[in-house]
Design an enzyme around this catalytic site. Structure first.
Site, short mmCIF file in Angstrom:
data_model
loop_
_atom_site.label_atom_id
_atom_site.label_comp_id
_atom_site.label_asym_id
_atom_site.label_seq_id
_atom_site.Cartn_x
_atom_site.Cartn_y
_atom_site.Cartn_z
N GLU A 1 82.36 8.38 68.71
CA GLU A 1 83.72 8.20 69.43
C GLU A 1 84.03 6.74 69.33
O GLU A 1 83.33 5.77 68.75
CB GLU A 1 83.86 8.31 70.85
CG GLU A 1 83.47 9.47 71.23
CD GLU A 1 83.98 10.08 72.85
OE1 GLU A 1 85.30 9.77 72.79
OE2 GLU A 1 83.36 9.86 73.53
N ARG B 1 90.44 20.08 81.67
CA ARG B 1 89.33 19.39 81.68
C ARG B 1 88.73 18.56 82.88
O ARG B 1 87.76 18.40 82.88
CB ARG B 1 89.83 18.27 80.66
CG ARG B 1 88.88 17.39 79.88
CD ARG B 1 88.89 16.30 78.80
NE ARG B 1 90.12 15.39 79.09
CZ ARG B 1 90.80 14.73 78.00
NH1 ARG B 1 90.61 14.74 77.11
NH2 ARG B 1 91.42 14.06 78.74
N LYS C 1 85.18 13.62 81.62
CA LYS C 1 85.64 12.37 82.04
C LYS C 1 85.28 11.69 83.26
O LYS C 1 86.19 11.83 84.18
CB LYS C 1 87.29 12.43 81.62
CG LYS C 1 88.02 11.33 81.53
CD LYS C 1 89.24 11.72 80.69
CE LYS C 1 90.48 10.68 80.62
NZ LYS C 1 89.94 9.48 79.65
N1 PLP Z 1 87.40 9.95 74.30
C1 PLP Z 1 87.13 9.05 75.39
C2 PLP Z 1 86.06 8.52 75.74
C3 PLP Z 1 88.47 9.15 76.09
O1 PLP Z 1 88.34 8.04 77.18
C4 PLP Z 1 89.49 9.33 75.69
C5 PLP Z 1 90.85 9.40 76.62
O2 PLP Z 1 91.19 10.17 77.38
C6 PLP Z 1 89.80 10.14 74.52
C7 PLP Z 1 88.43 10.35 73.88
C8 PLP Z 1 90.90 10.83 73.89
O3 PLP Z 1 91.08 12.04 74.91
P1 PLP Z 1 92.50 12.47 74.82
O4 PLP Z 1 93.16 12.59 73.24
O5 PLP Z 1 92.29 13.87 75.65
O6 PLP Z 1 93.28 11.50 75.58
C1 COI Z 2 93.35 7.98 77.95
O1 COI Z 2 93.68 7.84 76.64
O2 COI Z 2 93.80 8.48 78.68
C2 COI Z 2 91.98 7.29 78.30
O3 COI Z 2 91.49 7.64 79.07
C3 COI Z 2 91.78 5.86 77.86
C4 COI Z 2 91.69 4.95 78.99
C5 COI Z 2 90.13 5.16 79.41
C6 COI Z 2 92.01 3.66 78.74
#
Ligand code: PLP
Ligand code: COI
Length: 340
Positions: A220, A81, A184
């Site tokens: 989200e 990612r 991200k």
């Molecule tokens: N959506 C956003 C905007 C996020 O910042 C995150 C955190 O990483 C997620 C979703 C969840 O992603 P993940 O499950 O890869 O941590």
């Molecule tokens: C994560 O779940 O790793 C996130 O990125 C959340 C964070 C922005 C606080």
């Protein structure tokens, strides 16, 4: 020897640990990278990361198992990612093997801060890639810095696995349809600050974003993805959209819901006016883990799920996911990477 901290009381707060990783990209290549101490960096005031948001980051965790071993959950997915986010902003990718080895080094060097098994706490890792150097035109940087730091964390939303109320963002989008929502990158989070602050001021856990084209479909939940369980308890659904972050937790839950709970699991559009189709809903992410959604307020209307209590399928998914992460349940092949 694990340090003496009040592990059970940890929230999601910065802590300066002894070691972090740093690697520089110059003249077309990454250097070997090394562990460094100290939490400050010195960069040009003209760095594109500062002016034009040319930066991306990741979030993943290290888990202490019952036997005291330490393991990472799907770090290859974070590496992929980050490479995708980097490509979107014309930054060089960090090779996957360098990314994973660097995460392992940082965890190993700070292993005294990996919370003990059974406390619910984990070591959160924050990889960060920024465009640096003297560069005032709107153009990609010629140099990059990649760093990874770590901190022990507990629950992201207050209380952790506690049903939480959320509110639909009022006239705020976090990302555009063809924007950077899939990446991200810091700009998405800058765009979310006002909605988040409003939601918190009104006593909600965070803001829920709707799709930026029609404002009809759930995107989200703050910094987490959304999922819901249909009334017949047979289907796990989660939004498909070009402007949400492809959550590693979400893709893990899609697989577990299907393979372990026998549910039909699909990414689909989830209309905000069809919440009564669902008996349970939740927010999922690395920081959020699984946070049950007690209710969603949209304007003057509030929809409550499962009388505001955590539902049975959400409970099972939580047990399955965290059971794998902490080494108590068998993991699908390739999901766990040891830190020896
Ligand atoms: N959506 C956003 C905007 C996020 O910042 C995150 C955190 O990483 C997620 C979703 C969840 O992603 P993940 O499950 O890869 O941590
Ligand atoms: C994560 O779940 O790793 C996130 O990125 C959340 C964070 C922005 C606080």
């Amino acid at each position: 020897m694990t340090v003496d901290l009040n592990w059970a009381e940890l929230g999601f707060d910065y802590m300066n640990l002894p070691y972090r990783y740093e690697s520089h990209w110059q003249n077309g290549a990454w250097d070997a990278g090394q562990l460094v101490s100290g939490n400050t960096i010195t960069i040009s005031v003209a760095s594109p990361a500062l002016h034009y948001g040319q930066q991306a980051f990741e979030g993943l965790k290290a888990y202490r198992t019952k036997s005291g071993a330490i393991q990472l959950f799907r770090p290859d997915q974070n590496a992929k990612r980050l490479a995708n986010s980097a490509a979107r902003l014309l930054m060089p990718a960090v090779p996957e093997d360098q990314f994973i080895a660097a995460v392992q080094q940082v965890v190993r060097a700070n292993q005294d801060y990996v919370p003990p098994y059974g406390t619910g706490a984990t070591l959160y890792l924050r990889p960060l890639l920024i465009g640096i150097g003297d560069n005032i035109g709107v153009a990609p940087a010629k140099e990059y810095l990649f760093t990874i730091f770590a901190m022990p964390v507990g629950a992201y939303f207050k209380g952790g696995m506690v049903p939480t109320r959320f509110v639909v963002a009022d006239h705020f989008d976090r990302a555009a349809h063809f924007g950077t929502g899939q990446s991200k990158v810091g700009g998405n989070y800058a765009a979310s600050l006002q909605a988040g602050q409003q939601a918190h001021a009104q006593g909600y856990g965070d803001a829920i974003y709707l799709d930026p084209l029609e404002h009809r479909y759930i995107e989200e939940v703050g910094s987490a993805n959304f999922f819901a369980i249909t009334q017949d308890q047979k289907r796990f659904v989660t939004p498909s959209s070009p402007s949400i972050l492809p959550s590693i937790t979400k893709y893990s839950l899609l697989q577990l819901a299907h393979d372990r709970l026998g549910l039909a699991a699909q990414e689909t559009r989830v209309p905000i006016d069809a919440l009564s189709d669902f008996s349970e809903a939740g927010a999922c992410g690395t920081a959020a883990v699984i946070t049950p959604i007690a209710s969603i307020t949209n304007g003057t209307h509030t929809h409550t799920f499962n009388h505001g209590a955590t539902g049975p399928i959400t409970t099972q998914l939580y047990a399955e996911l965290t059971g794998i992460q902490f080494g108590d349940r068998p993991a699908p092949a390739g999901w766990l990477v040891p830190v020896d």
